[in-house]
Motif scaffolding. Structure first.
Motif, PDB file in Angstrom:
ATOM      1  N   GLY A 127      14.533  43.555  42.659  1.00 40.42           N
ATOM      2  CA  GLY A 127      14.892  42.554  42.148  1.00 40.42           C
ATOM      3  C   GLY A 127      16.407  42.232  42.371  1.00 40.42           C
ATOM      4  O   GLY A 127      16.969  42.755  43.276  1.00 40.42           O
ATOM      5  N   VAL A 128      16.980  41.199  41.921  1.00 42.85           N
ATOM      6  CA  VAL A 128      18.359  40.820  42.205  1.00 42.85           C
ATOM      7  C   VAL A 128      19.140  40.807  41.088  1.00 42.85           C
ATOM      8  O   VAL A 128      18.862  40.022  40.059  1.00 42.85           O
ATOM      9  CB  VAL A 128      18.488  39.343  42.915  1.00 42.85           C
ATOM     10  CG1 VAL A 128      19.821  38.929  43.464  1.00 42.85           C
ATOM     11  CG2 VAL A 128      17.458  39.446  44.320  1.00 42.85           C
ATOM     12  N   VAL A 129      20.325  41.566  40.857  1.00 35.69           N
ATOM     13  CA  VAL A 129      21.324  41.388  39.825  1.00 35.69           C
ATOM     14  C   VAL A 129      22.475  40.347  40.450  1.00 35.69           C
ATOM     15  O   VAL A 129      23.032  40.540  41.674  1.00 35.69           O
ATOM     16  CB  VAL A 129      22.142  42.639  39.742  1.00 35.69           C
ATOM     17  CG1 VAL A 129      23.233  42.718  39.227  1.00 35.69           C
ATOM     18  CG2 VAL A 129      21.107  43.583  39.028  1.00 35.69           C
ATOM     19  N   THR A 130      22.852  39.401  39.605  1.00 36.66           N
ATOM     20  CA  THR A 130      23.910  38.381  40.043  1.00 36.66           C
ATOM     21  C   THR A 130      24.916  38.646  39.147  1.00 36.66           C
ATOM     22  O   THR A 130      24.797  38.521  37.792  1.00 36.66           O
ATOM     23  CB  THR A 130      23.219  37.031  39.964  1.00 36.66           C
ATOM     24  OG1 THR A 130      22.254  36.948  41.030  1.00 36.66           O
ATOM     25  CG2 THR A 130      24.448  36.053  40.218  1.00 36.66           C
ATOM     26  N   ILE A 131      26.220  38.494  39.405  1.00 39.69           N
ATOM     27  CA  ILE A 131      27.438  38.736  38.599  1.00 39.69           C
ATOM     28  C   ILE A 131      28.157  37.432  38.851  1.00 39.69           C
ATOM     29  O   ILE A 131      28.415  37.115  40.076  1.00 39.69           O
ATOM     30  CB  ILE A 131      28.347  39.871  38.970  1.00 39.69           C
ATOM     31  CG1 ILE A 131      27.522  41.312  38.751  1.00 39.69           C
ATOM     32  CG2 ILE A 131      29.633  39.725  38.074  1.00 39.69           C
ATOM     33  CD1 ILE A 131      28.356  42.512  39.125  1.00 39.69           C
ATOM     34  N   SER A 132      28.391  36.492  37.955  1.00 38.86           N
ATOM     35  CA  SER A 132      29.272  35.439  37.937  1.00 38.86           C
ATOM     36  C   SER A 132      30.585  35.468  37.166  1.00 38.86           C
ATOM     37  O   SER A 132      30.530  36.620  36.514  1.00 38.86           O
ATOM     38  CB  SER A 132      28.400  34.047  37.766  1.00 38.86           C
ATOM     39  OG  SER A 132      28.113  34.154  36.227  1.00 38.86           O
ATOM     40  N   ARG A 133      31.175  34.344  36.967  1.00 36.40           N
ATOM     41  CA  ARG A 133      32.436  34.532  36.236  1.00 36.40           C
ATOM     42  C   ARG A 133      32.091  34.838  34.772  1.00 36.40           C
ATOM     43  O   ARG A 133      32.966  35.251  33.942  1.00 36.40           O
ATOM     44  CB  ARG A 133      33.304  33.075  36.333  1.00 36.40           C
ATOM     45  CG  ARG A 133      34.464  33.045  35.531  1.00 36.40           C
ATOM     46  CD  ARG A 133      35.233  31.679  35.755  1.00 36.40           C
ATOM     47  NE  ARG A 133      35.373  31.487  37.167  1.00 36.40           N
ATOM     48  CZ  ARG A 133      36.559  31.505  37.891  1.00 36.40           C
ATOM     49  NH1 ARG A 133      37.197  32.256  37.427  1.00 36.40           N
ATOM     50  NH2 ARG A 133      36.355  31.200  39.129  1.00 36.40           N
ATOM     51  N   ALA A 134      30.761  34.213  34.312  1.00 33.59           N
ATOM     52  CA  ALA A 134      30.693  34.233  32.686  1.00 33.59           C
ATOM     53  C   ALA A 134      29.562  35.418  32.341  1.00 33.59           C
ATOM     54  O   ALA A 134      29.363  35.851  31.369  1.00 33.59           O
ATOM     55  CB  ALA A 134      30.038  32.899  32.333  1.00 33.59           C
ATOM     56  N   THR A 135      28.591  35.832  33.344  1.00 35.14           N
ATOM     57  CA  THR A 135      27.465  36.553  32.974  1.00 35.14           C
ATOM     58  C   THR A 135      26.954  37.547  34.273  1.00 35.14           C
ATOM     59  O   THR A 135      27.378  37.513  35.264  1.00 35.14           O
ATOM     60  CB  THR A 135      26.251  35.624  32.810  1.00 35.14           C
ATOM     61  OG1 THR A 135      25.972  34.779  33.992  1.00 35.14           O
ATOM     62  CG2 THR A 135      26.456  34.601  31.828  1.00 35.14           C
ATOM     63  N   ILE A 136      26.136  38.461  33.678  1.00 28.06           N
ATOM     64  CA  ILE A 136      25.467  39.490  34.369  1.00 28.06           C
ATOM     65  C   ILE A 136      23.896  38.946  34.136  1.00 28.06           C
ATOM     66  O   ILE A 136      23.546  39.043  33.218  1.00 28.06           O
ATOM     67  CB  ILE A 136      25.752  40.883  34.093  1.00 28.06           C
ATOM     68  CG1 ILE A 136      27.295  41.373  34.327  1.00 28.06           C
ATOM     69  CG2 ILE A 136      25.012  42.014  35.124  1.00 28.06           C
ATOM     70  CD1 ILE A 136      27.267  42.385  33.819  1.00 28.06           C
ATOM     71  N   THR A 137      23.220  38.608  35.259  1.00 30.73           N
ATOM     72  CA  THR A 137      21.786  38.362  35.187  1.00 30.73           C
ATOM     73  C   THR A 137      20.943  39.170  36.116  1.00 30.73           C
ATOM     74  O   THR A 137      21.772  39.667  37.279  1.00 30.73           O
ATOM     75  CB  THR A 137      21.745  36.845  35.394  1.00 30.73           C
ATOM     76  OG1 THR A 137      21.963  36.392  36.757  1.00 30.73           O
ATOM     77  CG2 THR A 137      22.357  36.073  34.496  1.00 30.73           C
ATOM     78  N   PHE A 138      19.727  39.321  35.900  1.00 34.60           N
ATOM     79  CA  PHE A 138      18.821  39.927  36.701  1.00 34.60           C
ATOM     80  C   PHE A 138      17.444  39.154  36.825  1.00 34.60           C
ATOM     81  O   PHE A 138      16.858  38.469  35.852  1.00 34.60           O
ATOM     82  CB  PHE A 138      18.455  41.086  36.363  1.00 34.60           C
ATOM     83  CG  PHE A 138      17.381  41.953  36.993  1.00 34.60           C
ATOM     84  CD1 PHE A 138      17.660  42.537  38.165  1.00 34.60           C
ATOM     85  CD2 PHE A 138      16.031  42.063  36.488  1.00 34.60           C
ATOM     86  CE1 PHE A 138      16.603  43.271  38.883  1.00 34.60           C
ATOM     87  CE2 PHE A 138      15.178  42.763  37.065  1.00 34.60           C
ATOM     88  CZ  PHE A 138      15.604  43.334  38.415  1.00 34.60           C
ATOM     89  N   SER A 139      16.749  39.072  38.158  1.00 35.37           N
ATOM     90  CA  SER A 139      15.753  38.366  38.266  1.00 35.37           C
ATOM     91  C   SER A 139      14.797  39.191  39.232  1.00 35.37           C
ATOM     92  O   SER A 139      15.026  39.653  40.114  1.00 35.37           O
ATOM     93  CB  SER A 139      15.796  37.038  38.838  1.00 35.37           C
ATOM     94  OG  SER A 139      14.657  36.528  39.339  1.00 35.37           O
ATOM     95  N   ASN A 140      13.491  39.461  38.653  1.00 38.65           N
ATOM     96  CA  ASN A 140      12.703  40.123  39.391  1.00 38.65           C
ATOM     97  C   ASN A 140      11.949  39.318  40.302  1.00 38.65           C
ATOM     98  O   ASN A 140      10.696  39.990  41.169  1.00 38.65           O
ATOM     99  CB  ASN A 140      11.748  41.258  38.773  1.00 38.65           C
ATOM    100  CG  ASN A 140      11.060  40.501  37.452  1.00 38.65           C
ATOM    101  OD1 ASN A 140      10.722  39.090  37.592  1.00 38.65           O
ATOM    102  ND2 ASN A 140      10.657  41.211  36.553  1.00 38.65           N
TER     103      ASN A 140
END
Length: 318
Positions: A127-140
């Protein structure tokens, strides 16, 4: 520290209701103490796990994390560290490189995301972890070709997680056992393919994630073709080596290596060339396998093979 153990630690902190700063090397240029993807977590009790490269620079990053945790609602941000000796704005390190380090506060609000990341790592599902200015997200469901991506303008860092490099070891003898041991230690998913069922080196192999008792060539159809796959051919005979090499040489994998003397390799290459296999495919095979370190024992041979694979795996950073 393995990927799984790192993300498990971050999730456990969030589960306990503790705030922590997740630091990640978003990008690195030239020579730096930490490469892209290096990670560290600093919690509110001052406990530290992982590393962004060590040394003076890491000490400064830890201090910054402690300061961040004193703020009530800090925003995620990244910071550039230049290592050019006495040059203006330099950290004072003489590595002659620069790195961008991201700082993201993780806590109970991120527990569901961190649980998904941990589960992905446990299942090796990806899956992909994404870090942005506001959040930490994950999508499989999200896919990306590169292991790491950083867009400074868009303020977005993403990384493939929960998908180990896999090594397919054709041959479960002494060398296959030694390779299994060292590649497991390097956090590869280890798959050993061996048609013989009763050899003691196979029975005693506690390092492989999978041991497949099957015809060597028949199994080659199950190799996953991507940049996470590595193939090592160390069967008990040159005829089996040749058969496996013929079956895998056209596959899109990151690495193919075959054990053998220069004379054996020359003979097999000439025979396969005579069958019509293009020279450019033969040239991509690492054979004789491993870096030339005058290795003799199975363990020494495994070290030379592991070193060669590390060189190929990390070539994207240099």
């Amino acid at each position: 520290m393995t990927e799984l153990s790192f993300w498990k630690s971050v999730k456990n902190l969030a589960e306990a209701g503790k705030r922590a700063v997740l630091t990640v090397v978003f990008d690195a240029k030239e020579s730096t103490p930490g490469k892209q993807g290096f990670k560290m977590i600093v919690d509110e009790d001052g406990n530290i796990q992982g590393s962004v490269g060590g040394g003076i620079m890491e000490h400064e990053v830890i201090k910054e994390c402690i300061e961040i945790l004193k703020r009530p609602a800090p925003e995620n941000y990244f910071k550039r560290y230049n290592h050019y000796g006495d040059a203006p704005g330099s950290t004072g390190m003489i590595c002659c490189g620069s790195q961008i380090i991201g700082f993201a506060v993780a806590g109970k609000k991120d527990l569901s995301v961190l649980t998904e990341v941990e589960e992905s790592a446990e299942k090796n599902s990806g899956g992909v972890v994404t870090i942005s200015r506001a959040t930490i997200t994950f999508s499989n469901r999200e896919k990306q070709a590169k292991k790491y991506n950083f867009d400074e303008n868009e303020w977005k860092y993403s990384e493939v997680v929960g998908l180990k490099e896999r090594i397919y070891i054709f041959g479960g003898g002494h060398v296959g056992l030694s390779i299994s041991r060292i590649m497991a230690m390097l956090d590869f998913r280890v798959i050993v393919i061996e048609k013989r069922k009763d050899i003691f080196t196979l029975i005693g192999n506690d390092f492989a994630d999978e041991i497949i008792n099957e015809d060597y060539v028949k199994y080659t159809d199950r190799i996953i073709e991507d940049d996470f796959s590595y193939v090592v051919i160390v069967t008990p005979s040159h005829s089996h080596d040749k058969e496996v090499l013929r079956a895998v040489i056209g596959k899109r994998v990151r690495y193919i290596g075959m054990m053998g003397s220069k004379a054996k390799v020359k003979t097999i290459f000439e025979e396969l060339g005579g069958e019509g296999i293009p020279e450019e495919l033969l040239n991509k095979v690492h054979s004789p396998i491993g870096l030339p370190i005058n290795s003799r024992t199975p363990d020494e041979i495994a070290v030379s093979i592991a070193a060669e694979i590390i060189n190929v795996k990390n070539s994207m950073f240099f």
